[in-house]
Design a protein around this motif. Structure first.
Motif, PDB file in Angstrom:
ATOM      1  N   ASP A   1       0.887  -1.254   0.125  1.00 32.16           N
ATOM      2  CA  ASP A   1       0.010   0.099  -0.006  1.00 32.16           C
ATOM      3  C   ASP A   1       0.862   1.218   0.142  1.00 32.16           C
ATOM      4  N   ILE A   2       0.185   2.270  -0.607  1.00 31.74           N
ATOM      5  CA  ILE A   2       0.916   3.643  -0.348  1.00 31.74           C
ATOM      6  C   ILE A   2      -0.123   4.518   0.243  1.00 31.74           C
ATOM      7  N   VAL A   3       0.508   5.583   0.869  1.00 31.86           N
ATOM      8  CA  VAL A   3      -0.311   6.680   1.489  1.00 31.86           C
ATOM      9  C   VAL A   3      -0.127   8.027   0.809  1.00 31.86           C
ATOM     10  N   LEU A   4      -1.149   8.696   0.443  1.00 34.92           N
ATOM     11  CA  LEU A   4      -0.914   9.868  -0.550  1.00 34.92           C
ATOM     12  C   LEU A   4      -1.919  10.976  -0.153  1.00 34.92           C
ATOM     13  N   THR A   5      -1.545  12.208  -0.189  1.00 30.47           N
ATOM     14  CA  THR A   5      -2.362  13.378   0.046  1.00 30.47           C
ATOM     15  C   THR A   5      -3.063  13.828  -1.133  1.00 30.47           C
ATOM     16  N   ILE A   6      -4.127  14.212  -1.061  1.00 33.10           N
ATOM     17  CA  ILE A   6      -5.156  14.551  -2.011  1.00 33.10           C
ATOM     18  C   ILE A   6      -4.869  15.911  -2.285  1.00 33.10           C
ATOM     19  N   LYS A   7      -4.506  16.317  -3.607  1.00 32.66           N
ATOM     20  CA  LYS A   7      -4.495  17.758  -3.947  1.00 32.66           C
ATOM     21  C   LYS A   7      -5.563  18.287  -4.744  1.00 32.66           C
ATOM     22  N   LYS A   8      -6.223  17.806  -5.647  1.00 35.90           N
ATOM     23  CA  LYS A   8      -7.267  18.309  -6.426  1.00 35.90           C
ATOM     24  C   LYS A   8      -7.841  17.124  -7.383  1.00 35.90           C
ATOM     25  N   THR A   9      -8.877  17.478  -7.900  1.00 35.74           N
ATOM     26  CA  THR A   9      -9.666  16.838  -8.866  1.00 35.74           C
ATOM     27  C   THR A   9      -9.681  17.399 -10.483  1.00 35.74           C
TER      28      THR A   9
ATOM     29  N   LEU B   1     -18.788  15.821  -0.832  1.00 37.22           N
ATOM     30  CA  LEU B   1     -18.174  17.338  -1.530  1.00 37.22           C
ATOM     31  C   LEU B   1     -16.636  16.881  -1.795  1.00 37.22           C
ATOM     32  N   ILE B   2     -16.334  16.742  -3.074  1.00 37.74           N
ATOM     33  CA  ILE B   2     -14.904  16.307  -3.379  1.00 37.74           C
ATOM     34  C   ILE B   2     -13.930  17.359  -3.128  1.00 37.74           C
ATOM     35  N   GLU B   3     -14.265  18.536  -3.269  1.00 36.74           N
ATOM     36  CA  GLU B   3     -13.396  19.623  -2.817  1.00 36.74           C
ATOM     37  C   GLU B   3     -13.123  19.549  -1.399  1.00 36.74           C
ATOM     38  N   GLN B   4     -13.958  19.118  -0.327  1.00 39.05           N
ATOM     39  CA  GLN B   4     -13.561  18.770   1.038  1.00 39.05           C
ATOM     40  C   GLN B   4     -12.650  17.758   1.138  1.00 39.05           C
ATOM     41  N   TRP B   5     -12.320  16.754   0.206  1.00 40.53           N
ATOM     42  CA  TRP B   5     -11.495  15.905   0.254  1.00 40.53           C
ATOM     43  C   TRP B   5     -10.132  16.334   0.320  1.00 40.53           C
ATOM     44  N   TYR B   6      -9.764  17.649  -0.335  1.00 42.10           N
ATOM     45  CA  TYR B   6      -8.480  18.071  -0.558  1.00 42.10           C
ATOM     46  C   TYR B   6      -7.824  18.237   0.478  1.00 42.10           C
ATOM     47  N   GLY B   7      -6.355  17.848   0.617  1.00 44.80           N
ATOM     48  CA  GLY B   7      -5.553  17.873   1.760  1.00 44.80           C
ATOM     49  C   GLY B   7      -5.601  16.509   2.681  1.00 44.80           C
ATOM     50  N   GLY B   8      -6.546  15.723   2.319  1.00 45.93           N
ATOM     51  CA  GLY B   8      -6.881  14.556   3.068  1.00 45.93           C
ATOM     52  C   GLY B   8      -5.754  13.365   2.743  1.00 45.93           C
ATOM     53  N   ARG B   9      -5.703  12.523   3.508  1.00 48.25           N
ATOM     54  CA  ARG B   9      -4.526  11.424   3.426  1.00 48.25           C
ATOM     55  C   ARG B   9      -5.446  10.180   3.305  1.00 48.25           C
ATOM     56  N   ILE B  10      -4.895   9.437   2.201  1.00 45.69           N
ATOM     57  CA  ILE B  10      -5.462   8.119   1.910  1.00 45.69           C
ATOM     58  C   ILE B  10      -4.517   7.081   1.773  1.00 45.69           C
ATOM     59  N   GLN B  11      -4.873   5.801   1.939  1.00 42.39           N
ATOM     60  CA  GLN B  11      -4.307   4.827   1.603  1.00 42.39           C
ATOM     61  C   GLN B  11      -4.626   3.840   0.582  1.00 42.39           C
ATOM     62  N   ILE B  12      -3.780   3.537  -0.359  1.00 44.94           N
ATOM     63  CA  ILE B  12      -4.052   2.856  -1.708  1.00 44.94           C
ATOM     64  C   ILE B  12      -3.526   1.597  -1.578  1.00 44.94           C
ATOM     65  N   GLY B  13      -4.228   0.525  -1.900  1.00 45.07           N
ATOM     66  CA  GLY B  13      -3.854  -0.697  -2.011  1.00 45.07           C
ATOM     67  C   GLY B  13      -4.356  -1.500  -3.142  1.00 45.07           C
ATOM     68  N   SER B  14      -3.738  -2.867  -3.432  1.00 43.88           N
ATOM     69  CA  SER B  14      -4.705  -3.643  -4.501  1.00 43.88           C
ATOM     70  C   SER B  14      -5.523  -4.664  -3.916  1.00 43.88           C
ATOM     71  N   ALA B  15      -6.660  -5.088  -4.582  1.00 44.96           N
ATOM     72  CA  ALA B  15      -7.398  -5.922  -4.391  1.00 44.96           C
ATOM     73  C   ALA B  15      -7.945  -6.745  -5.526  1.00 44.96           C
ATOM     74  N   ARG B  16      -8.452  -8.031  -5.260  1.00 43.80           N
ATOM     75  CA  ARG B  16      -8.669  -8.764  -6.391  1.00 43.80           C
ATOM     76  C   ARG B  16     -10.426  -8.245  -6.444  1.00 43.80           C
ATOM     77  N   VAL B  17     -10.746  -8.025  -7.804  1.00 44.29           N
ATOM     78  CA  VAL B  17     -12.121  -7.822  -7.987  1.00 44.29           C
ATOM     79  C   VAL B  17     -12.693  -8.217  -9.332  1.00 44.29           C
ATOM     80  N   ASN B  18     -13.908  -8.497  -9.417  1.00 39.68           N
ATOM     81  CA  ASN B  18     -14.826  -9.159 -10.488  1.00 39.68           C
ATOM     82  C   ASN B  18     -15.069  -7.889 -11.270  1.00 39.68           C
ATOM     83  N   ALA B  19     -14.347  -7.858 -12.604  1.00 37.71           N
ATOM     84  CA  ALA B  19     -14.722  -6.718 -13.468  1.00 37.71           C
ATOM     85  C   ALA B  19     -14.460  -7.233 -14.681  1.00 37.71           C
ATOM     86  N   PHE B  20     -15.527  -6.972 -15.702  1.00 33.98           N
ATOM     87  CA  PHE B  20     -15.579  -7.232 -17.242  1.00 33.98           C
ATOM     88  C   PHE B  20     -15.585  -9.110 -17.173  1.00 33.98           C
TER      89      PHE B  20
END
Length: 160
Positions: free
Chosen positions: A23-31, A76-95
């Protein structure tokens, strides 16, 4: 080990970008909204999430948006800015098949405690040697806590 997807130049963050699958931890800048080619090559309008860190942006899907709404207690996505999230991999059923996908973890990542450094310590001398040999100040700032004066001094070693 090398993920096969890392052999291709993708414009957006994918599972191949995770260091050793961790996993990686990132800080949201903008959308932003952009046209992005889908798996069949057809372009579709997507929401793109950008980060403060030097990583590729992430194409947001509904699953990850719902997770962030719960994390930040707002749709409200603008209120997510500056927030920290952790992103990782997951096995999902797609297509119709099981694939690896990036998922925002359903918790706010813990802040890493930084180690304070005394200027006259062995660790301080090791940090200076590392900067002189090509390490970046941003790399050591991820592990150690420095005073403003220490940072000013270390910048000189990074440039030298």
């Amino acid at each position: 080990m090398t993920h096969w997807k890392s052999l291709f130049n993708y414009d957006y963050l994918g599972v191949q970008c995770l260091p050793e699958g961790k996993d990686i931890v990132l800080t949201i800048k903008k959308t932003d909204r952009k046209e992005v080619p889908n798996s069949s090559g057809k372009k579709e309008e997507c929401t793109i999430l950008y980060f403060e860190e030097n990583v590729k942006p992430l194409v947001l899907n509904k699953t990850n948006c719902k997770t962030m709404e719960k994390l930040f207690k707002t749709p409200l996505i603008e209120q997510w800015y500056g927030g920290r999230i952790q992103i990782g991999s997951a096995r999902v059923n797609a297509f119709g098949e099981m694939v690896d996908a990036l998922r925002i973890r359903p918790f706010i990542p813990k802040e890493k405690e930084l180690i304070p450094v005394e200027t006259n310590s062995t660790v301080w001398k090791d940090i200076i040697d590392a900067l002189k040999s090509g390490y970046k100040l941003s790399t050591v700032q991820g592990k150690y806590r420095f005073t403003k004066d220490q940072i000013k001094e270390l910048i000189n070693y990074e440039i030298a």
